[in-house]
Motif scaffolding. Structure first.
Motif, PDB file in Angstrom:
ATOM      1  N   ASP A  15       0.820  -0.837  -0.054  1.00  0.00           N
ATOM      2  CA  ASP A  15      -0.265  -0.058  -0.155  1.00  0.00           C
ATOM      3  C   ASP A  15       1.059   1.332   0.086  1.00  0.00           C
ATOM      4  O   ASP A  15      -0.099   2.248   0.450  1.00  0.00           O
ATOM      5  CB  ASP A  15      -0.665  -0.455   1.571  1.00  0.00           C
ATOM      6  N   GLN A  16       2.084   1.267  -0.313  1.00  0.00           N
ATOM      7  CA  GLN A  16       3.298   2.040   0.023  1.00  0.00           C
ATOM      8  C   GLN A  16       3.644   2.754  -1.067  1.00  0.00           C
ATOM      9  O   GLN A  16       3.652   3.682  -1.901  1.00  0.00           O
ATOM     10  CB  GLN A  16       4.328   2.333   0.690  1.00  0.00           C
ATOM     11  N   HIS A  17       3.255   1.455  -2.264  1.00  0.00           N
ATOM     12  CA  HIS A  17       3.622   2.322  -3.922  1.00  0.00           C
ATOM     13  C   HIS A  17       2.147   1.557  -4.900  1.00  0.00           C
ATOM     14  O   HIS A  17       2.148   0.556  -4.807  1.00  0.00           O
ATOM     15  CB  HIS A  17       4.500   0.938  -3.830  1.00  0.00           C
ATOM     16  N   ALA A  18       2.413   2.198  -5.365  1.00  0.00           N
ATOM     17  CA  ALA A  18       1.260   2.713  -6.769  1.00  0.00           C
ATOM     18  C   ALA A  18       1.926   1.567  -8.423  1.00  0.00           C
ATOM     19  O   ALA A  18       1.264   1.337  -8.484  1.00  0.00           O
ATOM     20  CB  ALA A  18       1.578   4.021  -7.647  1.00  0.00           C
ATOM     21  N   ALA A  19       3.000   1.684  -7.742  1.00  0.00           N
ATOM     22  CA  ALA A  19       3.734   0.346  -8.419  1.00  0.00           C
ATOM     23  C   ALA A  19       5.092  -0.062  -8.135  1.00  0.00           C
ATOM     24  O   ALA A  19       5.384   0.459  -7.951  1.00  0.00           O
ATOM     25  CB  ALA A  19       3.578   1.149 -10.001  1.00  0.00           C
ATOM     26  N   VAL A  20       5.551  -1.292  -8.462  1.00  0.00           N
ATOM     27  CA  VAL A  20       6.530  -2.139  -8.388  1.00  0.00           C
ATOM     28  C   VAL A  20       7.414  -2.704  -9.708  1.00  0.00           C
ATOM     29  O   VAL A  20       5.959  -3.165 -10.958  1.00  0.00           O
ATOM     30  CB  VAL A  20       6.495  -2.951  -7.363  1.00  0.00           C
ATOM     31  N   ASP A  21       8.456  -2.621 -10.263  1.00  0.00           N
ATOM     32  CA  ASP A  21       8.699  -1.977 -11.555  1.00  0.00           C
ATOM     33  C   ASP A  21      10.141  -2.919 -11.307  1.00  0.00           C
ATOM     34  O   ASP A  21      10.618  -2.142 -10.657  1.00  0.00           O
ATOM     35  CB  ASP A  21       8.149  -1.266 -12.657  1.00  0.00           C
ATOM     36  N   VAL A  22      10.675  -3.678 -12.549  1.00  0.00           N
ATOM     37  CA  VAL A  22      12.421  -3.907 -12.789  1.00  0.00           C
ATOM     38  C   VAL A  22      12.327  -2.975 -13.860  1.00  0.00           C
ATOM     39  O   VAL A  22      12.662  -2.990 -15.150  1.00  0.00           O
ATOM     40  CB  VAL A  22      12.455  -4.761 -13.333  1.00  0.00           C
ATOM     41  N   PHE A  23      13.248  -1.865 -13.762  1.00  0.00           N
ATOM     42  CA  PHE A  23      14.279  -1.349 -14.629  1.00  0.00           C
ATOM     43  C   PHE A  23      16.160  -2.070 -14.847  1.00  0.00           C
ATOM     44  O   PHE A  23      16.678  -2.304 -13.947  1.00  0.00           O
ATOM     45  CB  PHE A  23      13.778   0.352 -13.853  1.00  0.00           C
ATOM     46  N   ALA A  24      16.157  -1.069 -15.870  1.00  0.00           N
ATOM     47  CA  ALA A  24      17.327  -1.973 -16.425  1.00  0.00           C
ATOM     48  C   ALA A  24      18.604  -0.351 -16.688  1.00  0.00           C
ATOM     49  O   ALA A  24      17.747   0.713 -17.434  1.00  0.00           O
ATOM     50  CB  ALA A  24      17.293  -2.650 -17.897  1.00  0.00           C
ATOM     51  N   PRO A  25      19.423  -0.072 -16.761  1.00  0.00           N
ATOM     52  CA  PRO A  25      20.184   0.662 -17.290  1.00  0.00           C
ATOM     53  C   PRO A  25      20.677   0.592 -19.166  1.00  0.00           C
ATOM     54  O   PRO A  25      20.222  -0.322 -19.679  1.00  0.00           O
ATOM     55  CB  PRO A  25      21.627   0.158 -16.661  1.00  0.00           C
ATOM     56  N   PRO A  26      20.065   1.794 -19.101  1.00  0.00           N
ATOM     57  CA  PRO A  26      19.550   2.786 -19.082  1.00  0.00           C
ATOM     58  C   PRO A  26      18.429   3.335 -18.860  1.00  0.00           C
ATOM     59  O   PRO A  26      17.632   2.731 -19.054  1.00  0.00           O
ATOM     60  CB  PRO A  26      20.635   3.987 -19.975  1.00  0.00           C
ATOM     61  N   PHE A  27      18.521   4.149 -17.458  1.00  0.00           N
ATOM     62  CA  PHE A  27      17.433   4.211 -16.804  1.00  0.00           C
ATOM     63  C   PHE A  27      16.227   5.539 -17.613  1.00  0.00           C
ATOM     64  O   PHE A  27      17.515   6.521 -18.247  1.00  0.00           O
ATOM     65  CB  PHE A  27      17.255   5.189 -15.520  1.00  0.00           C
ATOM     66  N   GLU A  28      15.308   5.284 -17.920  1.00  0.00           N
ATOM     67  CA  GLU A  28      14.719   6.520 -18.987  1.00  0.00           C
ATOM     68  C   GLU A  28      13.341   6.975 -18.049  1.00  0.00           C
ATOM     69  O   GLU A  28      12.767   7.947 -18.852  1.00  0.00           O
ATOM     70  CB  GLU A  28      13.364   5.343 -19.641  1.00  0.00           C
ATOM     71  N   PHE A  29      13.810   7.267 -16.770  1.00  0.00           N
ATOM     72  CA  PHE A  29      13.745   9.067 -16.448  1.00  0.00           C
ATOM     73  C   PHE A  29      15.232   8.756 -15.111  1.00  0.00           C
ATOM     74  O   PHE A  29      15.913   8.175 -14.896  1.00  0.00           O
ATOM     75  CB  PHE A  29      12.738   8.482 -15.306  1.00  0.00           C
ATOM     76  N   ASP A  30      15.052  10.282 -14.686  1.00  0.00           N
ATOM     77  CA  ASP A  30      15.807  10.510 -13.461  1.00  0.00           C
ATOM     78  C   ASP A  30      15.756   9.285 -12.116  1.00  0.00           C
ATOM     79  O   ASP A  30      15.029   9.841 -11.777  1.00  0.00           O
ATOM     80  CB  ASP A  30      16.038  12.036 -13.868  1.00  0.00           C
TER      81      ASP A  30
END
Length: 153
Positions: A121-136
């Motif tokens: 309930d503390q997170h709107a979403a959880v995901d796995v991200f690989a570099p290079p990251f598409e956001f700051d």
């Protein structure tokens, strides 16, 4: 260890007066790192590493496993302790607290098996991200990833 709830009044006293000791996890999979989009302050709306406060009489390694289980529905193996950090936030979940001060201990962990991570309930979403990251990346997240050996850009 059984989770011991802290009353809102006691939590407010803690946040207003002392740093909060916590564990933050760099959860690395073969596909990347797990980040959660935070629903609450501090860092509301940011993609951040999973983490949580350490409970009284709870060993740090047990806190790591509990946080992985409760925030991600995952079991993890601890690769290594990254170190002690300091996080100073302008916002807090407690009115009139003048921000929040965390002293997190960072850990680099891996899931023990193939896991479908689930947000709490503390997170709107959880995901796995690989570099290079598409956001700051938040600077605190960037520091954790660098210390864990994950390329950040």
């Amino acid at each position: 260890m059984e989770e011991r709830p802290v009353s809102e009044e006691d939590w407010a006293t803690v946040v207003r007066n002392v740093p909060v000791v916590s564990v933050d996890l760099v959860v690395e999979t073969d596909e990347g790192v797990v980040l959660g989009k935070r629903e609450n302050d501090p860092a509301k709306g940011e993609w951040f590493v999973p983490g949580g406060r350490v409970q009284k009489n709870e060993q740090l390694t047990e806190a790591v496993r509990r946080v992985a289980r409760t925030e991600l529905d995952a079991t993890v193996t601890i690769e290594r302790k990254l170190g002690v950090y300091e996080h100073f936030w302008d916002t807090a979940d407690v009115p009139d607290a003048d921000g929040k001060h965390y002293v997190p201990i960072g850990y680099h962990v891996r899931p023990t098996d193939e896991t479908t991570f689930r947000a709490d309930d503390q997170h709107a979403a959880v995901d796995v991200f690989a570099p290079p990251f598409e956001f700051d990346l938040h600077p605190y997240v960037e520091a954790y990833l660098r210390d864990a050996g994950v390329p950040v850009g």
